[in-house]
Design an enzyme around this catalytic site. Structure first.
Site, PDB file in Angstrom:
ATOM      1  N   SER A  14       0.844  -1.195   0.000  1.00  9.38           N
ATOM      2  CA  SER A  14       0.000   0.000   0.000  1.00  9.38           C
ATOM      3  C   SER A  14       0.878   1.243   0.000  1.00  9.38           C
ATOM      4  O   SER A  14       1.655   1.465   0.946  1.00  9.38           O
ATOM      5  CB  SER A  14      -0.901   0.025   1.224  1.00  9.38           C
ATOM      6  N   ASP A  41      -4.658   3.419  -1.998  1.00  7.83           N
ATOM      7  CA  ASP A  41      -5.773   3.693  -1.086  1.00  7.83           C
ATOM      8  C   ASP A  41      -6.327   5.085  -1.331  1.00  7.83           C
ATOM      9  O   ASP A  41      -5.627   6.090  -1.163  1.00  7.83           O
ATOM     10  CB  ASP A  41      -5.306   3.583   0.364  1.00  7.83           C
ATOM     11  N   MET A  43      -9.108   7.740  -0.121  1.00  4.36           N
ATOM     12  CA  MET A  43      -9.974   8.066   1.014  1.00  4.36           C
ATOM     13  C   MET A  43     -10.549   9.458   0.836  1.00  4.36           C
ATOM     14  O   MET A  43      -9.861  10.361   0.360  1.00  4.36           O
ATOM     15  CB  MET A  43      -9.174   7.997   2.320  1.00  4.36           C
ATOM     16  N   HIS A  72      -8.263   0.997  -4.344  1.00  4.43           N
ATOM     17  CA  HIS A  72      -9.250   0.719  -3.300  1.00  4.43           C
ATOM     18  C   HIS A  72      -9.976   2.020  -2.954  1.00  4.43           C
ATOM     19  O   HIS A  72      -9.394   2.923  -2.353  1.00  4.43           O
ATOM     20  CB  HIS A  72      -8.517   0.142  -2.084  1.00  4.43           C
ATOM     21  N   MET A  74     -12.221   4.014  -0.840  1.00  4.63           N
ATOM     22  CA  MET A  74     -12.889   4.194   0.452  1.00  4.63           C
ATOM     23  C   MET A  74     -13.615   5.533   0.402  1.00  4.63           C
ATOM     24  O   MET A  74     -13.261   6.505   1.078  1.00  4.63           O
ATOM     25  CB  MET A  74     -11.859   4.138   1.586  1.00  4.63           C
ATOM     26  N   MET A 143     -11.289  -6.298   5.118  1.00  2.00           N
ATOM     27  CA  MET A 143     -10.559  -5.320   5.923  1.00  2.00           C
ATOM     28  C   MET A 143     -10.282  -5.929   7.297  1.00  2.00           C
ATOM     29  O   MET A 143     -11.215  -6.288   8.024  1.00  2.00           O
ATOM     30  CB  MET A 143     -11.370  -4.035   6.077  1.00  2.00           C
ATOM     31  N   ASP A 179      -6.449  -6.639   3.955  1.00  4.13           N
ATOM     32  CA  ASP A 179      -5.809  -5.336   4.105  1.00  4.13           C
ATOM     33  C   ASP A 179      -5.933  -4.887   5.550  1.00  4.13           C
ATOM     34  O   ASP A 179      -7.039  -4.722   6.066  1.00  4.13           O
ATOM     35  CB  ASP A 179      -6.504  -4.332   3.172  1.00  4.13           C
TER      36      ASP A 179
END
Length: 234
Positions: A14, A41, A43, A72, A74, A143, A179
């Site tokens: 990551s 990631d 976010m 990913h 989020m 997760m 993850d």
């Protein structure tokens, strides 16, 4: 992403734990040291309590990534930004089951754009949340921390979920990614439970840098060795 499916263990560092001032060189460094995928990631400061990168940064990173750009999301809602992240070069686009009211429709939206599809489950979300899309997706992300920050401790409660999910998937060509808190101490148990893609942030990047990339390779080999040791003990 290559078309051939296999369950060999894959390491997906990551870049949340990388040097943000040198993300391109960092991606090249971890690939040169043997990673399988590059995990990005995203976010939004709303679905999770942090704010990271967006489509423009993903597009800038794409030329630096030769393997799989594993993005990913989020974010909530994810639907309005699917096109932007696919256009930015995402090979795998993972969305959270909790972030949408229409998971089946969202999966179809991503699939229609030609990207691989992953569905993520927060720690409190049961594996049943993906039962009715398993024939339409390429990966389930479990997760093993509550999403939003790097460096959290592994939640052992998720190991049983991984095993139940592995049984639910059966012989479908669907990866199980984990993850959160993945390290040589935890990698073996999640692989034994059925995971085959391991996201690791600080466990890969700790102690190394673009100028000292061999440390990244040592860290990834330690994770792989833990998985192999667990397989040998089974």
């Amino acid at each position: 992403m290559t078309a051939t499916f296999d369950r060999r263990v894959k390491i997906a560092p990551s870049i949340l734990s990388a040097d943000f001032a040198a993300l391109g060189p960092e991606c090249r460094a971890i690939e040169d040291q043997g990673c399988d995928w590059v995990h990005v990631d995203v976010m939004d400061g709303h679905f999770v309590p942090n704010l990271t990168i967006g489509p423009a940064v993903c597009a800038a990173l794409r030329p630096h990534i030769r393997t799989v750009m594993d993005v990913h999301l989020m974010i909530a809602p994810p639907e309005p930004l699917v096109d932007a992240f696919v256009d930015a070069g995402a090979d795998m686009l993972t969305v959270h089951a909790e972030a949408t009211d229409h998971l089946d429709r969202l999966v179809a939206q991503i699939r229609e754009r030609g990207a691989k599809v992953g569905v993520a489950l927060n720690p409190a979300t049961p594996e049943e949340a993906v039962r009715y899309v398993l024939d339409k997706i390429d990966m389930v992300l479990v997760m093993s921390v509550n999403p939003g920050f790097g460096g959290q401790s592994f939640l052992a409660s998720q190991v049983d979920k991984i095993a139940r999910l592995r049984a639910l998937i059966g012989d479908r060509p669907v990866h199980i990614q984990v993850d959160g808190g993945i390290s040589p101490k935890t990698a073996g148990q999640v692989v034994a439970a059925g995971a085959d893609v391991l996201v690791a942030g600080s466990a890969v990047f700790k102690g190394g840098s673009v100028d000292q990339p061999a440390v990244y390779g040592d860290n990834m080999r330690a994770i792989r060795a833990a998985c192999e040791a667990q397989a040998g003990a089974a």
